[in-house]
Design a protein around this motif. Structure first.
Motif, short mmCIF file in Angstrom:
data_model
loop_
_atom_site.label_atom_id
_atom_site.label_comp_id
_atom_site.label_asym_id
_atom_site.label_seq_id
_atom_site.Cartn_x
_atom_site.Cartn_y
_atom_site.Cartn_z
N SER A 6 -7.54 15.33 31.49
CA SER A 6 -8.05 16.27 30.77
C SER A 6 -8.95 17.34 31.52
CB SER A 6 -8.41 15.97 29.42
OG SER A 6 -9.59 15.23 29.74
N ARG A 7 -9.58 16.83 32.55
CA ARG A 7 -10.64 17.68 33.28
C ARG A 7 -9.86 19.14 33.86
NH1 ARG A 7 -13.92 14.53 37.46
NH2 ARG A 7 -14.64 13.51 35.39
N GLY A 8 -10.26 19.99 33.46
CA GLY A 8 -9.76 21.21 34.00
C GLY A 8 -8.71 21.95 33.17
N ARG A 9 -8.55 21.39 32.15
CA ARG A 9 -7.33 21.95 31.05
C ARG A 9 -8.06 23.38 30.68
NH1 ARG A 9 -6.03 17.12 26.89
NH2 ARG A 9 -4.36 15.95 28.16
N ASN A 10 -6.85 24.42 30.78
CA ASN A 10 -7.20 25.46 30.37
C ASN A 10 -6.21 26.04 29.35
OD1 ASN A 10 -5.15 25.90 31.90
ND2 ASN A 10 -6.01 27.36 33.27
N VAL A 11 -5.22 24.93 28.82
CA VAL A 11 -4.46 25.42 27.58
C VAL A 11 -4.77 24.11 26.61
CG1 VAL A 11 -2.15 25.21 26.69
CG2 VAL A 11 -2.65 26.33 28.58
N HIS A 12 -5.24 24.41 25.27
CA HIS A 12 -5.52 23.55 24.19
C HIS A 12 -4.65 23.35 23.06
CE1 HIS A 12 -9.21 22.76 26.90
NE2 HIS A 12 -9.19 23.93 26.81
N ILE A 13 -4.32 22.50 22.31
CA ILE A 13 -3.15 22.22 21.56
C ILE A 13 -4.10 21.81 19.97
CG2 ILE A 13 -1.21 21.55 20.48
CD1 ILE A 13 -0.49 20.79 23.62
N TYR A 14 -4.04 22.59 18.96
CA TYR A 14 -4.31 22.13 17.77
C TYR A 14 -3.20 22.24 16.58
CZ TYR A 14 -8.82 23.39 20.09
OH TYR A 14 -9.93 23.46 20.82
N ASP A 15 -3.69 21.49 15.69
CA ASP A 15 -2.96 21.77 14.48
C ASP A 15 -3.43 22.96 13.59
OD1 ASP A 15 -1.72 21.65 11.90
OD2 ASP A 15 -2.03 19.49 11.55
N ALA A 16 -2.75 24.07 13.16
CA ALA A 16 -3.26 24.96 12.47
C ALA A 16 -4.04 24.65 11.51
CB ALA A 16 -2.02 25.98 11.98
N ASN A 17 -3.56 23.32 10.70
CA ASN A 17 -4.29 23.05 9.51
C ASN A 17 -5.80 22.13 9.69
OD1 ASN A 17 -2.51 24.12 7.82
ND2 ASN A 17 -0.95 22.31 8.03
N ASP A 18 -5.74 21.82 11.01
CA ASP A 18 -7.06 21.11 11.46
C ASP A 18 -7.44 21.69 12.81
OD1 ASP A 18 -9.09 19.60 11.99
OD2 ASP A 18 -7.96 17.90 12.38
N PRO A 19 -8.24 23.07 12.94
CA PRO A 19 -8.32 23.75 14.18
C PRO A 19 -9.43 23.06 14.84
CG PRO A 19 -9.09 25.09 12.32
CD PRO A 19 -8.49 23.75 11.55
N THR A 20 -10.04 22.10 14.65
CA THR A 20 -11.36 21.69 15.25
C THR A 20 -10.89 20.47 16.00
OG1 THR A 20 -11.99 20.25 13.13
CG2 THR A 20 -12.71 22.54 13.71
N THR A 21 -9.67 19.83 15.87
CA THR A 21 -9.30 18.53 16.66
C THR A 21 -8.31 18.85 17.66
OG1 THR A 21 -9.61 17.26 14.33
CG2 THR A 21 -8.53 16.04 16.23
N VAL A 22 -8.63 18.49 18.77
CA VAL A 22 -7.82 18.84 19.90
C VAL A 22 -6.68 17.64 20.04
CG1 VAL A 22 -7.45 18.96 22.37
CG2 VAL A 22 -9.77 19.83 21.41
N LEU A 23 -5.43 18.29 19.85
CA LEU A 23 -4.40 17.05 19.94
C LEU A 23 -3.89 16.94 21.48
CD1 LEU A 23 -2.08 18.40 17.16
CD2 LEU A 23 -3.89 16.59 16.83
N GLY A 24 -3.99 17.80 22.43
CA GLY A 24 -3.70 17.67 23.58
C GLY A 24 -3.81 19.16 24.56
N GLY A 25 -3.37 19.11 25.75
CA GLY A 25 -3.80 20.22 26.36
C GLY A 25 -2.86 20.24 27.77
N LEU A 26 -3.03 21.32 28.48
CA LEU A 26 -2.41 21.34 30.15
C LEU A 26 -3.13 22.10 30.95
CD1 LEU A 26 0.48 21.36 31.36
CD2 LEU A 26 0.71 23.61 30.41
N ARG A 27 -3.33 21.52 32.10
CA ARG A 27 -3.69 22.43 33.23
C ARG A 27 -2.57 23.10 33.53
NH1 ARG A 27 -6.02 17.64 37.60
NH2 ARG A 27 -7.58 16.90 36.30
N LEU A 28 -2.65 24.58 33.38
CA LEU A 28 -1.52 25.37 33.42
C LEU A 28 -1.46 25.77 34.88
CD1 LEU A 28 0.36 27.27 31.85
CD2 LEU A 28 -1.64 29.19 31.91
N ALA A 29 -0.05 25.55 35.34
CA ALA A 29 0.24 25.82 36.70
C ALA A 29 1.24 27.10 36.81
CB ALA A 29 0.68 24.70 37.22
N ASN A 30 1.83 27.53 38.13
CA ASN A 30 2.62 28.55 38.20
C ASN A 30 3.93 28.20 37.46
OD1 ASN A 30 3.34 31.23 38.95
ND2 ASN A 30 4.59 30.08 40.43
#
Length: 300
Positions: A6-30
């Motif tokens: 998760s280090r370096g992630r610049n995309v973060h995923i949330y449930d719109a009904n719980d916008p404080t809990t991160v569900l996952g993410g992505l290090r965005l590549a080309n």
């Protein structure tokens, strides 16, 4: 200590009904598009109804070919959804060696004669010199028991030259890769999405500029080409490993002489699964690897 995906992630995923809990993410590549991101959501989560994504400005993200942008994304769904609990198979750097895999290596080398990801040719292939290039299993040989239990052999139409070696050693389960690219493939740092014209997508830093490119067309035209369902399995594993929650651990594989390899493994995460994998990969032990299995978890 294992590397944190998760280090370096610049995309973060949330449930719109719980916008404080991160569900996952992505290090965005080309090369990652909005449509690619939606397909990743369908792997990461189990939806019971339609959903869409919106950004921090409450703008709906269309499922199109526009490049995905860094930022926070919120899943908007009227019906409940859950994080996919599909098992991730612990995997470290592996090398296909020994008499059991020789026919596999020979078949992959004969078919490819180049790294099918970078396109770099093997300079001395005509002299049977393959230094720097390795035949990689798409589905790891160490999990042959899991392969057999789930009947993944049904995806193979070209059995290995020696059928006693098992369908997992079919050329259709192999790719010839540059040695360092093989390490990234085994670590799920990148994968090939057969459902998007065989696009190569990285989930980490892409130092070679390969993310967003496509699998070598010569391989796709070959009648012995890898099975799409195996490429799809690897892509799903890569999405789960890199994007679900905090991501799966990345294990050390380059142990200096004198290291306490067993101790390091046993005191780290997923110790039992990793020990079995290391025993098989390093010693050729006849160890059957059976991780905790939920559903089959492969789109076919």
């Amino acid at each position: 200590m294992p590397i944190n995906r998760s280090r370096g992630r610049n995309v973060h995923i949330y449930d719109a009904n719980d916008p404080t809990t991160v569900l996952g993410g992505l290090r965005l590549a080309n090369g990652v598009t909005n449509a690619n991101f939606y397909s990743m959501m369908d792997i990461l989560f189990v939806f019971t109804g339609p959903f869409f994504l919106q950004d921090e400005g409450d703008t709906k993200i269309e499922k199109d070919d526009h490049p995905l942008q860094p930022g926070k994304y919120f899943i908007v769904a009227a019906d409940p959804f859950n994080v996919n609990n599909e098992p991730w198979l612990v995997r470290t750097i592996s090398h296909a060696t020994g008499t059991r895999t020789q026919t596999f290596c020979d078949a992959v080398r004969s078919r490819d004669r180049r790294c099918v990801i970078s396109g770099r040719g093997v300079p001395y292939a005509d002299y049977n010199e393959w230094s720097g290039f390795e035949a990689a299993h798409i589905f790891p040989l160490a999990y042959e028991g899991y392969w057999n239990n789930n009947n993944y052999g049904r995806w193979i139409t070209i059995p290995p030259a020696d059928p006693t070696k098992g369908s997992i050693n079919s050329v259709q389960n192999g790719l010839l890769l540059d040695s360092s690219i093989h390490q990234d493939f085994d670590g799920y740092y990148f994968s090939v999405n057969p459902d998007d014209n065989y696009k190569i997508l990285f989930f980490s830093i892409d130092s070679r500029g390969l993310s967003g490119k496509y699998l070598d067309q010569r391989l796709l035209n070959d009648p012995q080409r890898p099975a799409d369902r195996l490429l799809r399995w690897h892509f799903r594993q890569a999405v789960l490993a890199n994007m679900r929650g905090a991501g799966e651990p990345v294990f050390e594989h380059d142990f200096p002489p004198g290291s306490d390899i067993v101790g390091d493994i046993l005191h780290g995460p997923k110790a039992a699964e990793r020990m079995e994998y290391e025993l098989f990969s390093r010693l050729g032990a006849q160890v059957e690897l059976f991780p905790a299995v939920g559903r089959d978890g492969v789109s076919v």
